[in-house]
Motif scaffolding. Sequence first.
Motif, PDB file in Angstrom:
ATOM      1  N   UNK A  11      64.338  21.399 120.346  1.00 47.51           N
ATOM      2  CA  UNK A  11      63.798  22.787 119.991  1.00 47.51           C
ATOM      3  C   UNK A  11      65.095  23.295 119.388  1.00 47.51           C
ATOM      4  N   UNK A  12      66.187  23.329 119.995  1.00 48.55           N
ATOM      5  CA  UNK A  12      67.527  23.735 119.638  1.00 48.55           C
ATOM      6  C   UNK A  12      67.854  23.209 118.153  1.00 48.55           C
ATOM      7  N   UNK A  13      67.678  21.973 118.167  1.00 48.10           N
ATOM      8  CA  UNK A  13      67.918  21.218 116.843  1.00 48.10           C
ATOM      9  C   UNK A  13      67.054  21.789 115.595  1.00 48.10           C
ATOM     10  N   UNK A  14      65.880  21.797 116.025  1.00 54.44           N
ATOM     11  CA  UNK A  14      64.774  22.338 114.928  1.00 54.44           C
ATOM     12  C   UNK A  14      65.254  23.713 114.598  1.00 54.44           C
ATOM     13  N   UNK A  15      65.675  24.619 115.652  1.00 57.72           N
ATOM     14  CA  UNK A  15      66.126  25.944 115.414  1.00 57.72           C
ATOM     15  C   UNK A  15      67.256  26.011 114.348  1.00 57.72           C
ATOM     16  N   UNK A  16      68.208  25.219 114.673  1.00 63.28           N
ATOM     17  CA  UNK A  16      69.474  25.157 114.068  1.00 63.28           C
ATOM     18  C   UNK A  16      69.332  24.637 112.446  1.00 63.28           C
ATOM     19  N   UNK A  17      68.486  23.686 112.398  1.00 63.79           N
ATOM     20  CA  UNK A  17      68.322  23.343 110.939  1.00 63.79           C
ATOM     21  C   UNK A  17      67.370  24.393 110.344  1.00 63.79           C
ATOM     22  N   UNK A  54      74.488  22.504 106.199  1.00 63.02           N
ATOM     23  CA  UNK A  54      74.666  22.697 107.712  1.00 63.02           C
ATOM     24  C   UNK A  54      75.873  23.638 107.692  1.00 63.02           C
ATOM     25  N   UNK A  55      75.951  24.673 106.582  1.00 64.96           N
ATOM     26  CA  UNK A  55      77.100  25.600 106.387  1.00 64.96           C
ATOM     27  C   UNK A  55      78.344  24.941 106.181  1.00 64.96           C
ATOM     28  N   UNK A  56      78.326  23.678 105.225  1.00 60.66           N
ATOM     29  CA  UNK A  56      79.589  22.910 105.095  1.00 60.66           C
ATOM     30  C   UNK A  56      79.250  22.948 103.472  1.00 60.66           C
ATOM     31  N   UNK A  57      80.412  23.247 102.785  1.00 61.87           N
ATOM     32  CA  UNK A  57      80.448  22.846 101.341  1.00 61.87           C
ATOM     33  C   UNK A  57      80.586  21.397 101.016  1.00 61.87           C
ATOM     34  N   UNK A  58      79.571  20.971 100.239  1.00 63.54           N
ATOM     35  CA  UNK A  58      79.730  19.310  99.918  1.00 63.54           C
ATOM     36  C   UNK A  58      80.343  19.291  98.454  1.00 63.54           C
ATOM     37  N   UNK A  59      79.624  19.731  97.377  1.00 63.11           N
ATOM     38  CA  UNK A  59      79.945  19.759  96.008  1.00 63.11           C
ATOM     39  C   UNK A  59      79.660  20.999  95.273  1.00 63.11           C
ATOM     40  N   UNK A  60      80.495  21.364  94.342  1.00 61.44           N
ATOM     41  CA  UNK A  60      80.433  22.549  93.462  1.00 61.44           C
ATOM     42  C   UNK A  60      79.908  21.841  91.883  1.00 61.44           C
ATOM     43  N   UNK A  61      78.771  22.043  91.631  1.00 64.31           N
ATOM     44  CA  UNK A  61      78.301  21.557  90.566  1.00 64.31           C
ATOM     45  C   UNK A  61      78.457  22.402  89.258  1.00 64.31           C
ATOM     46  N   UNK A  62      78.804  21.728  88.017  1.00 66.52           N
ATOM     47  CA  UNK A  62      79.128  22.541  86.992  1.00 66.52           C
ATOM     48  C   UNK A  62      78.565  21.950  85.592  1.00 66.52           C
ATOM     49  N   UNK A  63      77.988  20.824  85.874  1.00 62.79           N
ATOM     50  CA  UNK A  63      77.538  20.232  84.564  1.00 62.79           C
ATOM     51  C   UNK A  63      76.061  19.918  84.613  1.00 62.79           C
ATOM     52  N   UNK A  64      75.364  19.489  83.569  1.00 65.00           N
ATOM     53  CA  UNK A  64      74.176  19.506  83.378  1.00 65.00           C
ATOM     54  C   UNK A  64      73.872  17.796  83.444  1.00 65.00           C
ATOM     55  N   UNK A 236      83.734  31.742 120.037  1.00 63.63           N
ATOM     56  CA  UNK A 236      83.573  30.560 120.822  1.00 63.63           C
ATOM     57  C   UNK A 236      82.112  29.894 120.889  1.00 63.63           C
ATOM     58  N   UNK A 237      81.151  30.989 121.127  1.00 71.10           N
ATOM     59  CA  UNK A 237      79.843  30.599 121.050  1.00 71.10           C
ATOM     60  C   UNK A 237      79.382  29.598 119.792  1.00 71.10           C
ATOM     61  N   UNK A 238      79.699  30.220 118.649  1.00 69.53           N
ATOM     62  CA  UNK A 238      79.513  29.726 117.195  1.00 69.53           C
ATOM     63  C   UNK A 238      80.062  28.283 117.267  1.00 69.53           C
ATOM     64  N   UNK A 239      81.347  28.166 117.794  1.00 68.28           N
ATOM     65  CA  UNK A 239      82.016  26.764 117.833  1.00 68.28           C
ATOM     66  C   UNK A 239      81.635  25.986 118.686  1.00 68.28           C
ATOM     67  N   UNK A 240      80.508  26.388 119.655  1.00 68.62           N
ATOM     68  CA  UNK A 240      80.135  25.236 120.660  1.00 68.62           C
ATOM     69  C   UNK A 240      79.002  24.581 120.134  1.00 68.62           C
ATOM     70  N   UNK A 241      78.633  24.802 119.047  1.00 70.67           N
ATOM     71  CA  UNK A 241      77.577  23.754 118.433  1.00 70.67           C
ATOM     72  C   UNK A 241      77.777  23.440 116.979  1.00 70.67           C
ATOM     73  N   UNK A 242      77.370  22.404 116.762  1.00 71.37           N
ATOM     74  CA  UNK A 242      77.550  21.511 115.484  1.00 71.37           C
ATOM     75  C   UNK A 242      77.285  22.203 114.423  1.00 71.37           C
ATOM     76  N   UNK A 243      75.950  22.755 114.353  1.00 71.79           N
ATOM     77  CA  UNK A 243      75.761  23.586 113.059  1.00 71.79           C
ATOM     78  C   UNK A 243      76.280  24.583 112.798  1.00 71.79           C
ATOM     79  N   UNK A 244      76.733  25.402 113.830  1.00 75.24           N
ATOM     80  CA  UNK A 244      77.229  26.656 113.512  1.00 75.24           C
ATOM     81  C   UNK A 244      79.124  26.838 113.648  1.00 75.24           C
ATOM     82  N   UNK A 245      79.632  25.520 113.879  1.00 77.73           N
ATOM     83  CA  UNK A 245      80.980  25.251 113.987  1.00 77.73           C
ATOM     84  C   UNK A 245      81.736  25.790 112.734  1.00 77.73           C
TER      85      UNK A 245
END
Length: 558
Positions: A11-17, A54-64, A236-245
Amino acid sequence: MSSMTSMLATLVAGWLLAFSATCQAAADAGDLASKASAPSAAAQPDEAATLRILHRDILTMRGRIAGMTPQARVRRARERLEALPDEAVALPINTVQFQSGGGRGVQFLVGDLPLFSVVEGDVDADTKQDFDALVAQTRDHMEEVHAAWGEMRSRPLLLQGLLRSAGATLLFVALVWGAYRVMARVVVLMEKRRDVLAARFSHVDWREFLARVAVVVLQVLQWIVLLALTYSWAHFVLGSFVATAPIARDLGDWLVHKLSWLAEGALDSLPGFATVVIVLAFTRLVVDLLGYLFDALQKGRLRLPLFHPETVSATRRIFTVFAWCVGIAVAYPFLPGASSDVFKGLSVLFGLMITLGSTGLVTQLMSGLVVIYSRSLHKGDFVDINGVQGVVTEVASLATKIVNVRNDEITIPNSVVISSPIHNYSKLSGTHGTLLSTKVTIGYDAPWRQVHALLIDAARRTRGVRATPEPYVYQRALSDFYVEYELFASIENPPDRIPILSALHESIQDAFNEHGVQIMSPHFLGQPDHAVVVPKTQWYASPASPGPQVSSVRGRQG
């Protein structure tokens, strides 16, 4: 117990997703709203769009790619990520190179499931980063997200995060409760100390002032402590979970950035503050020198043309205000933020307010200058302005204050003062005193020489009337039934004008009654058979009591 733990972790994992997907959807909605009012893609270059997982930057897309804009590519990648099965967490991150429109490209996959592509058009020319470095950086980001995705489904890590959050929450509540109680008690003690000092001194004392400042500082410090505890708990609480770190990391970076910004701003402002202090200190020196000069002029130790003792005080205020205005105008550009839009907006607002609301104020100020520099009156003069008689108690920039014989303070605007005749009974009273006059009407059957003598005798016996120059009488009119006589006498103290006039009237009545001369006021329709006088034997009829003649000044004006 194990099944309940598994269910809770799922349930927690689903909520975070779901939380992550909601945040990304909100970002997409903002992008679409901004693009709806923008010109078409053919009219201007495509705007970059950032792919976040998951709140992490992967790639900034600029082209088509195949006509798809960066925003469409980001949406397509998120749709593929949301469609991944749970088993994909165990699959590796793979890449496949391809050619796109004469340029290179790399396709990222989870196992054999495509996610998104990186093309040479995504390279940021400003950073001087080549395509291979961008691909490597994107792969590192995807590996981090892939690992976080797997850790989110780890029940031990989820339970550990929940336990850490619960413990932090209990500690947070305890610290907030303790800090609030302690700070509140300290504030109450300081307020009691402030009240004791305020009751002890009848005037403003520096210890009372410091106590009041300490109360305000403690109240502000109390809120700062509570906010710091809240910030630490959320971090501290946000840093305790992988999704909100990443949110916790961004929160910490934000605080460090703001503190650094404040410190840099304070350091950059030091030269400006130093300049402001120097300019204001120099202005204060000039004001002190002007004060010394005007003190010498006011006390008569220094004489300069065009400077009169009556106008020195107003001239000093004008020069002081002018000096401070010049000093502030010189120091203003060196104030931190003086060139910002906020300062400019406030300057325009204050200027507009002064322009719209200062018409009457400027009129009164200019009228005050006319009153002061004309030297028509000053404090202590007995005057008559627009029918108001009394002693001048204050000649201010906006109005003149007068206290009349009834001890009423009357405020007259300076615009009214300069538009009305000013009768100053004290201005020329130094040598011959101030003239006081009164009129009586006597019938033609009374010898005018006797009337003159009676009026002059009444003036001489009145206290407050000067012996020199002697009183004198004019015959102002020869009317149908009586002669109008006016008595003139000089008095010593102009503020006692009204009490002396009352005493003079008493003396005139006594003198005329003693000699049987009738005063023709009120008028008679027919002359009585006998003179209308009060015999001396009836001067003290009940309830009056016998005593010396009442001809003294009964009171003093002001």
